[in-house]
Each structure stands twice: as structure tokens, then as C-alpha cells.
Design a protein around this motif. Structure first.
Motif, PDB file in Angstrom:
ATOM      1  N   LEU A 125       5.012  29.173  75.151  1.00 30.72           N
ATOM      2  CA  LEU A 125       4.685  30.579  75.428  1.00 30.72           C
ATOM      3  C   LEU A 125       5.618  31.162  76.481  1.00 30.72           C
ATOM      4  O   LEU A 125       6.071  32.309  76.361  1.00 30.72           O
ATOM      5  CB  LEU A 125       3.230  30.713  75.882  1.00 30.72           C
ATOM      6  CG  LEU A 125       2.173  30.592  74.800  1.00 30.72           C
ATOM      7  CD1 LEU A 125       0.782  30.590  75.421  1.00 30.72           C
ATOM      8  CD2 LEU A 125       2.298  31.715  73.798  1.00 30.72           C
ATOM      9  N   GLY A 126       5.906  30.383  77.515  1.00 32.53           N
ATOM     10  CA  GLY A 126       6.800  30.857  78.565  1.00 32.53           C
ATOM     11  C   GLY A 126       8.208  31.109  78.064  1.00 32.53           C
ATOM     12  O   GLY A 126       8.835  32.119  78.410  1.00 32.53           O
ATOM     13  N   VAL A 127       8.720  30.212  77.218  1.00 32.69           N
ATOM     14  CA  VAL A 127      10.063  30.401  76.662  1.00 32.69           C
ATOM     15  C   VAL A 127      10.086  31.632  75.756  1.00 32.69           C
ATOM     16  O   VAL A 127      11.006  32.455  75.836  1.00 32.69           O
ATOM     17  CB  VAL A 127      10.520  29.131  75.907  1.00 32.69           C
ATOM     18  CG1 VAL A 127      11.727  29.418  75.029  1.00 32.69           C
ATOM     19  CG2 VAL A 127      10.834  28.020  76.885  1.00 32.69           C
ATOM     20  N   ALA A 128       9.069  31.770  74.919  1.00 33.39           N
ATOM     21  CA  ALA A 128       9.031  32.921  74.009  1.00 33.39           C
ATOM     22  C   ALA A 128       8.937  34.239  74.784  1.00 33.39           C
ATOM     23  O   ALA A 128       9.669  35.199  74.487  1.00 33.39           O
ATOM     24  CB  ALA A 128       7.851  32.789  73.048  1.00 33.39           C
ATOM     25  N   LEU A 129       8.055  34.286  75.781  1.00 35.33           N
ATOM     26  CA  LEU A 129       7.923  35.518  76.576  1.00 35.33           C
ATOM     27  C   LEU A 129       9.175  35.784  77.405  1.00 35.33           C
ATOM     28  O   LEU A 129       9.610  36.932  77.535  1.00 35.33           O
ATOM     29  CB  LEU A 129       6.697  35.435  77.480  1.00 35.33           C
ATOM     30  CG  LEU A 129       5.350  35.544  76.781  1.00 35.33           C
ATOM     31  CD1 LEU A 129       4.214  35.282  77.772  1.00 35.33           C
ATOM     32  CD2 LEU A 129       5.183  36.904  76.144  1.00 35.33           C
ATOM     33  N   GLY A 130       9.763  34.735  77.963  1.00 36.58           N
ATOM     34  CA  GLY A 130      10.978  34.904  78.759  1.00 36.58           C
ATOM     35  C   GLY A 130      12.137  35.439  77.936  1.00 36.58           C
ATOM     36  O   GLY A 130      12.844  36.363  78.357  1.00 36.58           O
ATOM     37  N   ILE A 131      12.331  34.878  76.752  1.00 38.17           N
ATOM     38  CA  ILE A 131      13.402  35.360  75.879  1.00 38.17           C
ATOM     39  C   ILE A 131      13.101  36.785  75.418  1.00 38.17           C
ATOM     40  O   ILE A 131      13.987  37.648  75.405  1.00 38.17           O
ATOM     41  CB  ILE A 131      13.597  34.409  74.679  1.00 38.17           C
ATOM     42  CG1 ILE A 131      14.214  33.099  75.158  1.00 38.17           C
ATOM     43  CG2 ILE A 131      14.462  35.045  73.599  1.00 38.17           C
ATOM     44  CD1 ILE A 131      14.302  32.026  74.096  1.00 38.17           C
TER      45      ILE A 131
END
Length: 130
Positions: free
Chosen positions: A49-55
Motif C-alpha cells: 500500500l505504501g509503495v502504491a500510494l507513494g508512486i
């Protein structure tokens, strides 16, 4: 920190179940692994979730800043002060993978303490009060 706290709460809530498993002959390592896997799954979901939101946010960061500047009527990145008047972003795959791997590793380390506490539950003391 959130992984540690949530797993400690799960260990406290499940002490009776852990005690029953221990009296049935479940090994300490098995109980430890149960909580390690649970913490790893929590860490994996959080990392994804963090990678998806960050990107996602980094792809629209310039548009968000421009929208906020238009909405508020002020310039955050004035060209009089800063060498750029926009928010430059560049996604590098190696950095994303490195940060995601570090997040997973930290979440795995965070599960070690609650997992060891779960394995140290004394069945006789817990079941006496249940």
C-alpha cells in the motif's frame, strides 16, 4: 511501531488460545512462527500500500502543488527564491525496491519481540484465570 503494538495486543487477546495450543503439545517454534507470519503479512500489505500510494502521489505531485497554489492564491515555489518553480519528481525503480525491501525487513524485525512473548506464555497461569 504499529506492527509491534498491534501484535502485542493480539498476543494479549489470544493468550488463552496460545495456552490451549501449548497444552496440546504445540512447540514454541510453531507458536513463534504463527506470529512471525502474521507480522510479515501485515508488513507486506503495508509495504504494498505504501509503495502504491507513494508512486501515485509522486506522479501527481506537480499537479497537486499547482492546484493548491491556484486554490490558495499563493506560490509555494516562487522563482524569485528557488531555482525551480515546479515540483520535480522522478521515480527510480531501484530506490522503490530498496525502500520496499527495507520496510519489509523492519516489519519482520518488529515481529520478533511479540512472537517471542507469545512463545513464552505459561499455559497453567493463563488457564487458571480463564
Amino acid at each position: 511501531f504499529n506492527v509491534v503494538v498491534s501484535l502485542i495486543m493480539v498476543v494479549r487477546e489470544k493468550q488463552g488460545d496460545i495456552a490451549i495450543l501449548r497444552t496440546m503439545g504445540t512447540a514454541l517454534g510453531t507458536i513463534r512462527r504463527i506470529f512471525l507470519v502474521q507480522g510479515f503479512i501485515i508488513g507486506m500489505i503495508g509495504t504494498l500500500l505504501g509503495v502504491a500510494l507513494g508512486i501515485g502521489f509522486s506522479l501527481v505531485a506537480s499537479d497537486l502543488v499547482a492546484g493548491l497554489e491556484g486554490l490558495l492564491g499563493m506560490h509555494f515555489l516562487s522563482s524569485d527564491i528557488y531555482p525551480v518553480n515546479y515540483l520535480p519528481t522522478e521515480i527510480q525503480a531501484f530506490d522503490v525496491v530498496r525502500v520496499a525491501a527495507l520496510a519489509l525487513l523492519l516489519s519482520l524485525f518488529a515481529t520478533l519481540y511479540p512472537a517471542s512473548r507469545a512463545a513464552k506464555v505459561r499455559p497453567a497461569e493463563i488457564l487458571r484465570y480463564e
